[in-house]
Design a protein around this motif. Structure first.
Motif, mmCIF file in Angstrom:
data_model
loop_
_atom_site.group_PDB
_atom_site.id
_atom_site.type_symbol
_atom_site.label_atom_id
_atom_site.label_comp_id
_atom_site.label_asym_id
_atom_site.label_seq_id
_atom_site.Cartn_x
_atom_site.Cartn_y
_atom_site.Cartn_z
ATOM 1 N N LEU A 181 1.801 5.425 8.865
ATOM 2 C CA LEU A 181 2.127 4.176 8.161
ATOM 3 C C LEU A 181 2.052 2.976 9.103
ATOM 4 O O LEU A 181 1.450 1.949 8.763
ATOM 5 C CB LEU A 181 3.528 4.312 7.565
ATOM 6 N N LEU A 182 2.650 3.085 10.278
ATOM 7 C CA LEU A 182 2.659 1.965 11.228
ATOM 8 C C LEU A 182 1.251 1.645 11.725
ATOM 9 O O LEU A 182 0.901 0.476 11.916
ATOM 10 C CB LEU A 182 3.591 2.278 12.400
ATOM 11 N N GLU A 183 0.448 2.690 11.898
ATOM 12 C CA GLU A 183 -0.940 2.488 12.309
ATOM 13 C C GLU A 183 -1.719 1.731 11.218
ATOM 14 O O GLU A 183 -2.443 0.781 11.485
ATOM 15 C CB GLU A 183 -1.571 3.864 12.533
ATOM 16 N N GLN A 184 -1.530 2.163 9.973
ATOM 17 C CA GLN A 184 -2.209 1.535 8.840
ATOM 18 C C GLN A 184 -1.731 0.093 8.656
ATOM 19 O O GLN A 184 -2.536 -0.805 8.412
ATOM 20 C CB GLN A 184 -1.930 2.355 7.574
ATOM 21 N N LEU A 185 -0.442 -0.132 8.817
ATOM 22 C CA LEU A 185 0.114 -1.481 8.676
ATOM 23 C C LEU A 185 -0.431 -2.402 9.745
ATOM 24 O O LEU A 185 -0.825 -3.534 9.463
ATOM 25 C CB LEU A 185 1.648 -1.424 8.758
ATOM 26 N N TYR A 229 11.359 5.056 12.300
ATOM 27 C CA TYR A 229 10.885 3.686 12.552
ATOM 28 C C TYR A 229 11.346 3.213 13.931
ATOM 29 O O TYR A 229 10.569 2.675 14.702
ATOM 30 C CB TYR A 229 11.404 2.752 11.458
ATOM 31 N N ARG A 230 12.619 3.436 14.240
ATOM 32 C CA ARG A 230 13.198 2.981 15.504
ATOM 33 C C ARG A 230 12.472 3.580 16.708
ATOM 34 O O ARG A 230 12.221 2.885 17.694
ATOM 35 C CB ARG A 230 14.683 3.373 15.537
ATOM 36 N N LEU A 231 12.090 4.842 16.609
ATOM 37 C CA LEU A 231 11.448 5.514 17.732
ATOM 38 C C LEU A 231 10.008 5.047 17.986
ATOM 39 O O LEU A 231 9.541 5.089 19.111
ATOM 40 C CB LEU A 231 11.444 7.028 17.509
ATOM 41 N N HIS A 232 9.322 4.587 16.952
ATOM 42 C CA HIS A 232 7.897 4.310 17.095
ATOM 43 C C HIS A 232 7.488 2.859 16.891
ATOM 44 O O HIS A 232 6.316 2.534 17.042
ATOM 45 C CB HIS A 232 7.104 5.196 16.127
ATOM 46 N N PHE A 289 0.849 -1.190 0.000
ATOM 47 C CA PHE A 289 0.000 0.000 0.000
ATOM 48 C C PHE A 289 0.879 1.232 0.000
ATOM 49 O O PHE A 289 2.080 1.155 0.272
ATOM 50 C CB PHE A 289 -0.968 -0.002 1.198
ATOM 51 N N LEU A 290 0.281 2.370 -0.349
ATOM 52 C CA LEU A 290 0.997 3.638 -0.358
ATOM 53 C C LEU A 290 0.563 4.478 0.828
ATOM 54 O O LEU A 290 -0.617 4.523 1.165
ATOM 55 C CB LEU A 290 0.689 4.425 -1.635
ATOM 56 N N CYS A 291 1.526 5.102 1.443
ATOM 57 C CA CYS A 291 1.267 6.098 2.476
ATOM 58 C C CYS A 291 2.312 7.182 2.207
ATOM 59 O O CYS A 291 3.414 7.130 2.746
ATOM 60 C CB CYS A 291 1.427 5.478 3.866
ATOM 61 N N PHE A 295 12.805 15.600 8.861
ATOM 62 C CA PHE A 295 12.586 14.481 9.771
ATOM 63 C C PHE A 295 11.199 14.559 10.415
ATOM 64 O O PHE A 295 10.538 13.536 10.594
ATOM 65 C CB PHE A 295 13.668 14.434 10.855
ATOM 66 N N ASP A 296 10.745 15.753 10.757
ATOM 67 C CA ASP A 296 9.426 15.907 11.386
ATOM 68 C C ASP A 296 8.313 15.371 10.494
ATOM 69 O O ASP A 296 7.409 14.679 10.952
ATOM 70 C CB ASP A 296 9.154 17.371 11.720
ATOM 71 N N PHE A 297 8.393 15.692 9.201
ATOM 72 C CA PHE A 297 7.405 15.216 8.238
ATOM 73 C C PHE A 297 7.453 13.687 8.139
ATOM 74 O O PHE A 297 6.418 13.022 8.177
ATOM 75 C CB PHE A 297 7.675 15.863 6.876
ATOM 76 N N MET A 298 8.669 13.139 8.032
ATOM 77 C CA MET A 298 8.818 11.683 7.912
ATOM 78 C C MET A 298 8.315 10.971 9.159
ATOM 79 O O MET A 298 7.707 9.911 9.074
ATOM 80 C CB MET A 298 10.275 11.304 7.650
#
Length: 127
Positions: A117-121, A74-77, A26-28, A107-110
């Motif tokens: 993304l992680l929520e959707q995944l 990714y590492r932080l969340h 999927f795209l996010c 970085f803030d945007f990412m």
């Protein structure tokens, strides 16, 4: 807790190939995510690979800064957003996150997009 170890990285070429051929995606924006349930036991609930297009970003410096920012977000969340849900459902996955943005984002945007993304995944994997 907030670590990103070598065992969490996806390095097996056979697994990466099967991920792109058989996996769901999927795209996010600005990310393209592909995932596949993992076969067999894994030390971590997720094995992941990050990619940035060489065609769009010719300079390695640009690709590296993007990958660093994605890895850090990714590492932080990962623990709060993804690992808890996967561990409670006893599911392991292999995952690919590709950057498809047109410019190098902050970085803030990412980080904000990584949370979405992680929520959707998590929602897709636990269906």
């Amino acid at each position: 807790m907030y670590t990103f170890k070598k065992e969490e990285r996806l390095c097996n070429k056979r697994l990466i190939e099967s991920l792109f051929h058989k996996g769901s995606s999927f795209l996010c924006y600005p990310f393209r995510v592909s995932w596949l349930p993992a076969e067999g036991p894994q030390e971590f609930p997720v094995q992941i690979v990050f990619s940035v297009s060489k065609r769009r970003y010719k300079r390695a410096v640009d690709r590296n800064i993007i990958k660093r920012r994605i890895r850090e977000a990714y590492r932080l969340h990962k623990h709060t957003q993804l690992y808890q849900a996967l561990n409670s459902a006893d599911i392991n996955i292999i995952l690919s996150i590709g950057y498809i943005g047109k410019e190098i984002a902050s970085f803030d945007f990412m980080e904000k997009k990584m949370l979405r993304l992680l929520e959707q995944l998590g929602g897709q994997v636990l269906k």
